[in-house]
Motif scaffolding. Structure first.
Motif, PDB file in Angstrom:
ATOM      1  N   VAL A 186      26.727 -18.340  24.228  1.00 11.41           N
ATOM      2  CA  VAL A 186      25.540 -19.203  24.117  1.00 11.41           C
ATOM      3  C   VAL A 186      24.619 -18.691  23.017  1.00 11.41           C
ATOM      4  O   VAL A 186      23.969 -19.475  22.310  1.00 11.41           O
ATOM      5  CB  VAL A 186      24.777 -19.346  25.456  1.00 11.41           C
ATOM      6  CG1 VAL A 186      25.619 -20.102  26.469  1.00 11.41           C
ATOM      7  CG2 VAL A 186      24.334 -17.996  26.002  1.00 11.41           C
ATOM      8  N   THR A 187      24.565 -17.366  22.832  1.00  9.41           N
ATOM      9  CA  THR A 187      23.766 -16.811  21.740  1.00  9.41           C
ATOM     10  C   THR A 187      24.356 -17.200  20.399  1.00  9.41           C
ATOM     11  O   THR A 187      23.629 -17.516  19.449  1.00  9.41           O
ATOM     12  CB  THR A 187      23.692 -15.271  21.854  1.00  9.41           C
ATOM     13  OG1 THR A 187      23.137 -14.915  23.117  1.00  9.41           O
ATOM     14  CG2 THR A 187      22.819 -14.690  20.752  1.00  9.41           C
ATOM     15  N   ALA A 188      25.675 -17.185  20.301  1.00  8.59           N
ATOM     16  CA  ALA A 188      26.332 -17.573  19.047  1.00  8.59           C
ATOM     17  C   ALA A 188      26.056 -19.034  18.702  1.00  8.59           C
ATOM     18  O   ALA A 188      25.898 -19.387  17.527  1.00  8.59           O
ATOM     19  CB  ALA A 188      27.837 -17.325  19.147  1.00  8.59           C
ATOM     20  N   ILE A 189      25.981 -19.888  19.714  1.00  6.20           N
ATOM     21  CA  ILE A 189      25.651 -21.301  19.459  1.00  6.20           C
ATOM     22  C   ILE A 189      24.245 -21.420  18.903  1.00  6.20           C
ATOM     23  O   ILE A 189      23.995 -22.121  17.930  1.00  6.20           O
ATOM     24  CB  ILE A 189      25.803 -22.125  20.756  1.00  6.20           C
ATOM     25  CG1 ILE A 189      27.275 -22.252  21.147  1.00  6.20           C
ATOM     26  CG2 ILE A 189      25.181 -23.519  20.586  1.00  6.20           C
ATOM     27  CD1 ILE A 189      27.506 -22.881  22.497  1.00  6.20           C
TER      28      ILE A 189
ATOM     29  N   LEU B 181      25.936 -24.343  28.899  1.00  2.00           N
ATOM     30  CA  LEU B 181      26.648 -24.463  27.625  1.00  2.00           C
ATOM     31  C   LEU B 181      26.237 -25.731  26.894  1.00  2.00           C
ATOM     32  O   LEU B 181      25.965 -25.723  25.686  1.00  2.00           O
ATOM     33  CB  LEU B 181      28.157 -24.454  27.876  1.00  2.00           C
ATOM     34  CG  LEU B 181      29.057 -24.597  26.648  1.00  2.00           C
ATOM     35  CD1 LEU B 181      28.938 -23.375  25.754  1.00  2.00           C
ATOM     36  CD2 LEU B 181      30.513 -24.811  27.069  1.00  2.00           C
ATOM     37  N   ALA B 182      26.162 -26.839  27.623  1.00  7.80           N
ATOM     38  CA  ALA B 182      25.761 -28.104  27.003  1.00  7.80           C
ATOM     39  C   ALA B 182      24.319 -28.047  26.523  1.00  7.80           C
ATOM     40  O   ALA B 182      23.991 -28.529  25.421  1.00  7.80           O
ATOM     41  CB  ALA B 182      25.939 -29.255  27.991  1.00  7.80           C
ATOM     42  N   LEU B 183      23.439 -27.455  27.323  1.00  8.95           N
ATOM     43  CA  LEU B 183      22.022 -27.398  26.964  1.00  8.95           C
ATOM     44  C   LEU B 183      21.755 -26.433  25.828  1.00  8.95           C
ATOM     45  O   LEU B 183      20.728 -26.537  25.148  1.00  8.95           O
ATOM     46  CB  LEU B 183      21.178 -27.022  28.182  1.00  8.95           C
ATOM     47  CG  LEU B 183      21.234 -27.981  29.368  1.00  8.95           C
ATOM     48  CD1 LEU B 183      20.284 -27.530  30.466  1.00  8.95           C
ATOM     49  CD2 LEU B 183      20.908 -29.416  28.944  1.00  8.95           C
ATOM     50  N   ALA B 184      22.659 -25.477  25.582  1.00  6.09           N
ATOM     51  CA  ALA B 184      22.507 -24.558  24.452  1.00  6.09           C
ATOM     52  C   ALA B 184      22.768 -25.258  23.126  1.00  6.09           C
ATOM     53  O   ALA B 184      22.350 -24.762  22.075  1.00  6.09           O
ATOM     54  CB  ALA B 184      23.451 -23.367  24.608  1.00  6.09           C
TER      55      ALA B 184
ATOM     56  N   GLY C 177      20.337 -20.627  31.447  1.00  6.01           N
ATOM     57  CA  GLY C 177      19.945 -21.875  32.106  1.00  6.01           C
ATOM     58  C   GLY C 177      18.461 -21.986  32.389  1.00  6.01           C
ATOM     59  O   GLY C 177      17.852 -23.037  32.168  1.00  6.01           O
ATOM     60  N   THR C 178      17.842 -20.904  32.876  1.00  8.13           N
ATOM     61  CA  THR C 178      16.410 -20.990  33.198  1.00  8.13           C
ATOM     62  C   THR C 178      15.579 -21.213  31.935  1.00  8.13           C
ATOM     63  O   THR C 178      14.621 -21.987  31.943  1.00  8.13           O
ATOM     64  CB  THR C 178      15.939 -19.712  33.907  1.00  8.13           C
ATOM     65  OG1 THR C 178      16.327 -18.565  33.131  1.00  8.13           O
ATOM     66  CG2 THR C 178      16.554 -19.614  35.287  1.00  8.13           C
ATOM     67  N   TRP C 179      15.935 -20.543  30.861  1.00  7.38           N
ATOM     68  CA  TRP C 179      15.195 -20.684  29.594  1.00  7.38           C
ATOM     69  C   TRP C 179      15.392 -22.073  29.003  1.00  7.38           C
ATOM     70  O   TRP C 179      14.447 -22.738  28.579  1.00  7.38           O
ATOM     71  CB  TRP C 179      15.664 -19.611  28.603  1.00  7.38           C
ATOM     72  CG  TRP C 179      14.831 -19.472  27.363  1.00  7.38           C
ATOM     73  CD1 TRP C 179      13.736 -18.677  27.191  1.00  7.38           C
ATOM     74  CD2 TRP C 179      15.043 -20.132  26.105  1.00  7.38           C
ATOM     75  NE1 TRP C 179      13.249 -18.795  25.908  1.00  7.38           N
ATOM     76  CE2 TRP C 179      14.028 -19.692  25.222  1.00  7.38           C
ATOM     77  CE3 TRP C 179      15.978 -21.054  25.640  1.00  7.38           C
ATOM     78  CZ2 TRP C 179      13.933 -20.128  23.903  1.00  7.38           C
ATOM     79  CZ3 TRP C 179      15.884 -21.499  24.326  1.00  7.38           C
ATOM     80  CH2 TRP C 179      14.872 -21.032  23.482  1.00  7.38           C
TER      81      TRP C 179
ATOM     82  N   ARG D 284      12.577 -25.112  28.873  1.00  7.30           N
ATOM     83  CA  ARG D 284      12.145 -25.589  27.553  1.00  7.30           C
ATOM     84  C   ARG D 284      12.235 -27.111  27.463  1.00  7.30           C
ATOM     85  O   ARG D 284      11.391 -27.756  26.851  1.00  7.30           O
ATOM     86  CB  ARG D 284      12.996 -24.945  26.453  1.00  7.30           C
ATOM     87  CG  ARG D 284      12.550 -25.359  25.052  1.00  7.30           C
ATOM     88  CD  ARG D 284      13.170 -24.505  23.987  1.00  7.30           C
ATOM     89  NE  ARG D 284      14.545 -24.879  23.699  1.00  7.30           N
ATOM     90  CZ  ARG D 284      15.142 -24.649  22.527  1.00  7.30           C
ATOM     91  NH1 ARG D 284      14.493 -24.022  21.570  1.00  7.30           N
ATOM     92  NH2 ARG D 284      16.382 -25.005  22.340  1.00  7.30           N
ATOM     93  N   LEU D 285      13.254 -27.685  28.066  1.00 10.35           N
ATOM     94  CA  LEU D 285      13.459 -29.127  27.979  1.00 10.35           C
ATOM     95  C   LEU D 285      12.608 -29.905  28.980  1.00 10.35           C
ATOM     96  O   LEU D 285      12.156 -31.014  28.686  1.00 10.35           O
ATOM     97  CB  LEU D 285      14.936 -29.450  28.203  1.00 10.35           C
ATOM     98  CG  LEU D 285      15.894 -29.047  27.073  1.00 10.35           C
ATOM     99  CD1 LEU D 285      17.335 -29.133  27.547  1.00 10.35           C
ATOM    100  CD2 LEU D 285      15.690 -29.921  25.847  1.00 10.35           C
ATOM    101  N   LEU D 286      12.392 -29.326  30.158  1.00 13.37           N
ATOM    102  CA  LEU D 286      11.757 -30.091  31.240  1.00 13.37           C
ATOM    103  C   LEU D 286      10.359 -29.624  31.610  1.00 13.37           C
ATOM    104  O   LEU D 286       9.619 -30.372  32.264  1.00 13.37           O
ATOM    105  CB  LEU D 286      12.629 -30.034  32.501  1.00 13.37           C
ATOM    106  CG  LEU D 286      14.065 -30.555  32.388  1.00 13.37           C
ATOM    107  CD1 LEU D 286      14.741 -30.494  33.748  1.00 13.37           C
ATOM    108  CD2 LEU D 286      14.091 -31.978  31.845  1.00 13.37           C
ATOM    109  N   GLY D 287       9.978 -28.408  31.227  1.00 12.01           N
ATOM    110  CA  GLY D 287       8.727 -27.843  31.711  1.00 12.01           C
ATOM    111  C   GLY D 287       8.959 -27.118  33.027  1.00 12.01           C
ATOM    112  O   GLY D 287       9.942 -27.374  33.736  1.00 12.01           O
ATOM    113  N   THR D 288       8.051 -26.237  33.382  1.00 20.47           N
ATOM    114  CA  THR D 288       8.270 -25.351  34.527  1.00 20.47           C
ATOM    115  C   THR D 288       8.379 -26.095  35.856  1.00 20.47           C
ATOM    116  O   THR D 288       9.271 -25.827  36.663  1.00 20.47           O
ATOM    117  CB  THR D 288       7.132 -24.317  34.613  1.00 20.47           C
ATOM    118  OG1 THR D 288       7.097 -23.562  33.397  1.00 20.47           O
ATOM    119  CG2 THR D 288       7.341 -23.372  35.790  1.00 20.47           C
TER     120      THR D 288
END
Length: 456
Positions: free
Chosen positions: A86-89, A111-114, A141-143, A147-151
């Motif tokens: 995921v870091t490489a993506i 993986l998809a969200l990365a 996943g948590t990060w 980021r996409l949805l808010g806390t």
């Protein structure tokens, strides 16, 4: 049949997870396949990447059959496999498009969200399945979800494990576009080709700036934008874009990099600000990194000897060895920058590109002259002597910077640039010695140096 299939169509590389019988669940073989595919994606001729799944699923996360005899060291498995990919993506310097053809669950959802864009089939779904087996989200996943949805919404979704259909995922902002299942492959290729025709460096820098904004102050982000914009005006695509606008025609972007005079470059985007407490305690704080650099260096000597024989026969360093040495040189530079007060954030322990203000970029492996490989140590001796001298200079500059930073909470621009110059020459020297390149280290301050900082 390979568990990960890699195909190339023009400038678009497609990575297909290929275990349809288990909805493309992740095991060691799939992780290695994704890792190798992402290495292939670094080819400058590749300008966009698509990740998808074979059959009726995108990816349902960890293959639990691997855990049937015990979970083993889960943390090590995550660091070695999931984190690396995921870091490489996120670090890949081109757009990555997820073509989500079916369920994306657990780490498959991460993986998809990365990825940078998600084109989703109307039959697809997103499921944060971790909570259903008593686990927490991983693989970023948590990060990514926060980021996409808010806390607030992220917490609700991740702690209930509720399945989201394609349209709901789009309305939430998890999916960019929903298409009919039989049109997904065509649409994903279409979007990838659109991005492949765009100025690739500008797309990557936008991606990098958005990631940096997660932890930047407004003033830091303004500075990073200014530095990046100065670099972008040096690209071929900028010149082509301006010419096309003036001539009222379509631009023909090539994605060519800023012309660099050396395969190993240092990118310096430090803001000069220093926290007095961590400045005062810099050496004790750096001890874990210094021990790791020492240990890694000892192992690197052994690997370098073996690699010397391999490269002498093959005429080049193997890709995996090149990537390992690349991380070592980059990590050593990150640690050196931290110890010498050339940057303030605490370095990560992995040596990934794009994770530190004073960073190293190294070109992919290329063929080298066997003659220069054979005599590399002898040829490198003058550069090693000069690198040692510059190391002494850097230590003196670092000591002076320590006193200044304690007094005024920042370091002088000239000190920081001189220290970065010393690290740049050392990185080029070690890269030459370790067969990362056959280009000799350069004394020119304009060779492999990118640190336009504007008015700081």
């Amino acid at each position: 049949m390979a568990d990960v299939d890699v195909t190339r169509d023009g400038a678009v590389l497609t990575i297909t997870l290929n275990r349809p019988e288990v909805l493309n669940a992740l095991n060691r073989s799939v992780h290695l396949g994704i890792r190798d595919a992402l290495e292939q994606a670094r080819d400058p001729q590749v300008r966009a990447v698509v990740i998808t799944g074979a059959g009726r699923g995108f990816c349902v996360g960890q293959d639990l059959q691997e855990f049937s005899s015990g979970a083993g060291n889960v943390a090590d498995n995550l660091r070695r496999n999931y984190h690396r990919n995921v870091t490489a993506i996120r670090a890949l310097q081109k757009p990555v498009i997820a073509a989500v053809n079916g369920p994306a669950a657990g780490a498959g959802m991460s993986l998809a969200l990365a990825c940078d864009i998600r084109i989703v089939a109307d039959t697809a779904s997103f499921v944060p399945a971790f909570i259903n087996i008593g686990l927490v989200p991983d693989s970023g996943g948590t990060w990514l979800v926060r980021r996409l949805l808010g806390t607030a919404r992220a917490f609700e979704w991740l702690t209930t494990g509720r399945k989201l259909g394609a349209e709901e995922a789009r309305s939430w902002g998890l999916a960019n576009e929903v298409v009919a299942a039989d049109e997904l492959a065509h649409r994903a290729q279409e979007v990838a080709e659109l991005y492949a025709a765009m100025p690739t460096r500008a797309v990557w820098e936008t991606k990098r700036l958005l990631d940096a904004a997660e932890n930047s102050t407004f003033s830091d982000q303004l500075e990073l934008e200014a530095v990046t914009q100065a670099e972008m005006t040096q690209t071929h695509d900028f010149g082509e874009g301006v010419a096309a606008f003036l001539e009222k025609r379509e631009a023909g972007f090539t994605g060519a990099e800023v012309e660099r005079t050396h395969p190993i470059t240092v990118r310096n985007v430090d803001d000069l600000e220093r926290w007095r407490l961590t400045t005062a305690l810099r050496l004790p704080l750096a001890l874990p990194h210094l021990y790791l650099v020492e240990y890694w260096g000892l192992v690197a000597v052994v690997v370098a000897i073996v690699n010397w024989f391999i490269a002498l026969v093959r005429g080049r360093t193997p890709d995996a060895v090149h990537a390992w040495f690349e991380r070592y040189v980059r990590y050593s530079t990150h640690v050196g920058a931290y110890v010498l007060l050339l940057a303030d954030p605490y370095p990560k322990f992995r040596g990934w590109e794009g994770t530190y203000p004073v960073d190293v970029r190294i070109d992919p492996p290329a063929r080298q002259s066997r003659w220069t490989i054979g005599f590399r140590l002898v040829l490198a001796l003058p550069a090693l002597v000069f690198a040692y001298v510059l190391g002494v200079v850097a230590v003196v500059v670092g000591a002076l910077s320590w006193f200044v930073a304690l007094a005024v909470a920042r370091v002088p621009d000239g000190f920081q640039n001189l220290g970065a110059y010393c690290l740049r020459y050392q990185a080029q020297t070690y890269g030459y010695l370790l067969l990362l390149t056959d280009r000799y280290p350069s004394l020119s301050s304009g060779s492999g140096f990118q640190f336009e900082k504007g008015d700081r």
